[in-house]
Design an enzyme around this catalytic site. Sequence first.
Site, PDB file in Angstrom:
ATOM      1  CB  CYS A 157      15.781   7.778  -8.515  1.00  0.00           C
ATOM      2  SG  CYS A 157      14.479   7.403  -9.706  1.00  0.00           S
TER       3      CYS A 157
HETATM    4  C1  LIG Z   1       2.892   4.118  -8.057  1.00  0.00           C
HETATM    5  C2  LIG Z   1       1.869   4.734  -7.139  1.00  0.00           C
HETATM    6  C3  LIG Z   1       1.644   6.186  -7.574  1.00  0.00           C
HETATM    7  C4  LIG Z   1       0.530   4.038  -7.222  1.00  0.00           C
HETATM    8  O1  LIG Z   1      -0.378   4.635  -6.330  1.00  0.00           O
HETATM    9  P1  LIG Z   1      -1.197   3.785  -5.267  1.00  0.00           P
HETATM   10  O2  LIG Z   1      -2.163   4.696  -4.635  1.00  0.00           O
HETATM   11  O3  LIG Z   1      -0.219   3.058  -4.402  1.00  0.00           O
HETATM   12  O4  LIG Z   1      -1.968   2.827  -6.202  1.00  0.00           O
HETATM   13  P2  LIG Z   1      -2.007   1.263  -6.216  1.00  0.00           P
HETATM   14  O5  LIG Z   1      -0.909   0.760  -7.091  1.00  0.00           O
HETATM   15  O6  LIG Z   1      -2.102   0.692  -4.849  1.00  0.00           O
HETATM   16  O7  LIG Z   1      -3.376   1.126  -6.914  1.00  0.00           O
HETATM   17  C5  LIG Z   1      -4.635   1.517  -6.320  1.00  0.00           C
HETATM   18  C6  LIG Z   1      -5.733   1.073  -7.226  1.00  0.00           C
HETATM   19  O8  LIG Z   1      -5.735   1.880  -8.395  1.00  0.00           O
HETATM   20  C7  LIG Z   1      -5.551   1.079  -9.531  1.00  0.00           C
HETATM   21  N1  LIG Z   1      -4.723   1.761 -10.527  1.00  0.00           N
HETATM   22  C8  LIG Z   1      -3.387   1.660 -10.723  1.00  0.00           C
HETATM   23  N2  LIG Z   1      -3.013   2.398 -11.764  1.00  0.00           N
HETATM   24  C9  LIG Z   1      -4.125   2.983 -12.243  1.00  0.00           C
HETATM   25  C10 LIG Z   1      -4.378   3.876 -13.314  1.00  0.00           C
HETATM   26  N3  LIG Z   1      -3.402   4.301 -14.117  1.00  0.00           N
HETATM   27  N4  LIG Z   1      -5.635   4.296 -13.511  1.00  0.00           N
HETATM   28  C11 LIG Z   1      -6.652   3.869 -12.727  1.00  0.00           C
HETATM   29  N5  LIG Z   1      -6.469   3.042 -11.689  1.00  0.00           N
HETATM   30  C12 LIG Z   1      -5.220   2.590 -11.455  1.00  0.00           C
HETATM   31  C13 LIG Z   1      -4.853  -0.178  -9.028  1.00  0.00           C
HETATM   32  O9  LIG Z   1      -5.041  -1.268  -9.892  1.00  0.00           O
HETATM   33  C14 LIG Z   1      -5.524  -0.354  -7.685  1.00  0.00           C
HETATM   34  O10 LIG Z   1      -6.778  -0.956  -7.840  1.00  0.00           O
HETATM   35  P3  LIG Z   1      -7.294  -2.014  -6.741  1.00  0.00           P
HETATM   36  O11 LIG Z   1      -7.348  -1.236  -5.448  1.00  0.00           O
HETATM   37  O12 LIG Z   1      -8.605  -2.407  -7.303  1.00  0.00           O
HETATM   38  O13 LIG Z   1      -6.260  -3.076  -6.720  1.00  0.00           O
HETATM   39  C15 LIG Z   1       2.326   4.653  -5.663  1.00  0.00           C
HETATM   40  O14 LIG Z   1       2.380   3.346  -5.223  1.00  0.00           O
HETATM   41  C16 LIG Z   1       3.626   5.316  -5.389  1.00  0.00           C
HETATM   42  O15 LIG Z   1       3.747   6.509  -5.353  1.00  0.00           O
HETATM   43  N6  LIG Z   1       4.682   4.598  -5.124  1.00  0.00           N
HETATM   44  C17 LIG Z   1       5.949   5.202  -4.827  1.00  0.00           C
HETATM   45  C18 LIG Z   1       6.996   4.713  -5.689  1.00  0.00           C
HETATM   46  C19 LIG Z   1       7.274   5.496  -6.907  1.00  0.00           C
HETATM   47  O16 LIG Z   1       6.587   6.362  -7.350  1.00  0.00           O
HETATM   48  N7  LIG Z   1       8.378   5.132  -7.490  1.00  0.00           N
HETATM   49  C20 LIG Z   1       8.823   5.671  -8.722  1.00  0.00           C
HETATM   50  C21 LIG Z   1      10.181   5.222  -9.004  1.00  0.00           C
HETATM   51  S1  LIG Z   1      11.334   5.911  -7.882  1.00  0.00           S
END
Ligand SMILES: CC(C)(COP(=O)(O)OP(=O)(O)OC[C@H]1O[C@@H](n2cnc3c(N)ncnc32)[C@H](O)[C@@H]1OP(=O)(O)O)[C@@H](O)C(=O)NCCC(=O)NCCS
Length: 374
Positions: A157
Amino acid sequence: MTSSVVISGSGLWKPDNSISNEELVVAYNAYAEQFNQQHQKEIKQGELEPKPLSSAEFIEKASGIKSRYIYVKDGVLDIDRMRPNIPERAEEELSDQAEMAIHAAKDALKAANKTPEDIDAVIVSCAYTQRSYPALAIEVQGALGIKGFAFDMLVACSAATFALHRAYEMIVAGTAKTVLIINPELTSPQVNYCDRDSHFIFGDVSTAMVVESAETANAEHVFEILSTKAVTQYSNNIRSNFGYVSRANDADPFAADKLFHQEGRKVFKEVCPMAVEHISEHLARHQLSSENVSRWWLHQANINMNTFISRKLLDREPSLEEAPIILDTFANAASAGSIIAFNLYHKDLQSGDVGLLCSFGAGYSIGSLVLKKL
Ligand SMILES: CC(C)(COP(=O)(O)OP(=O)(O)OC[C@H]1O[C@@H](n2cnc3c(N)ncnc32)[C@H](O)[C@@H]1OP(=O)(O)O)[C@@H](O)C(=O)NCCC(=O)NCCS
């Protein structure tokens, strides 16, 4: 040695096709239900985890993404395929990424008021290149009729910002006069559309920038590069194991670990403070505070990351005008994200205004440039 180095033009090309969250989720959920049905026995016996369902509301709330551009839509929403169907091109034909690169390059050349004859170095820099050699940059150089030299760079990235850094240094060192950097981000072949946690994250797009000496720049919107700053720190939290050694590993070259995967929560927790510290230190180098920055062209991975970072830097809520977000329509376009933000939101700045361009992502890698409109 030249006195000052500038960005004199930027280019943006997006594919004709896009996929909304709703379309993506309908296809993924149908795939997941079919998978669970087909593996009923193993799931019942505890040998296999059932595939959880995805949700368009979750995606928008967790990431800010509503839709993403896609180079080839065919295949992605087909539940028996779940990957784009990009036909292989003959060696005599222009490769897909070179074609994407050329679209953005022409747009950037036009904005910079330059022709291919003015360019003497080309850097193609992105998260993935579709082959090892010959370099895509040399293919683009040949297709555009550019003299001088060209090479590819991979920094996930931070590929675009790190390429801008190299262009800046080449001009300062006098090894090139006018550099074209291009980021053909063809991410979709590496997205695991069968994985609920990551199927929504990426989009395809291509960006480009022209970097030259202020002495030769004659474009309408010219930004002096006041300085550059980069940092990397090894992490496995964003990873793709796809590589040329897979054949010798006797490993499945298309297994899930060979595609993009991440520990999203850990990335969020670790990268955000790194980015805040990095940007603060970079601005301090110029005796600038966050309030002196008129525009933040931040990496676009996730709206919550951007809001967290700009809130910490400004100690208040950032306005969308100050820190534009392009995630809703482009999704995470790997290294092109901050360049898209720059491309769409720079013309209104006034002479003397300062802007901060910054990427953060896999590696980890962070790259920034402090820019001043001339
Ligand atoms: C990836 C990202 C958006 C996920 O968001 P989050 O709020 O952290 O979500 P989590 O992965 O903790 O998941 C929260 C819950 O939603 C669920 N979930 C994940 N993807 C889902 C989807 N597509 N639809 C519905 N629910 C989903 C998870 O399983 C989890 O359930 P649980 O609490 O029962 O375990 C977030 O972690 C993020 O922004 N990370 C930064 C890194 C990034 O984006 N990098 C990209 C490359 S540089």
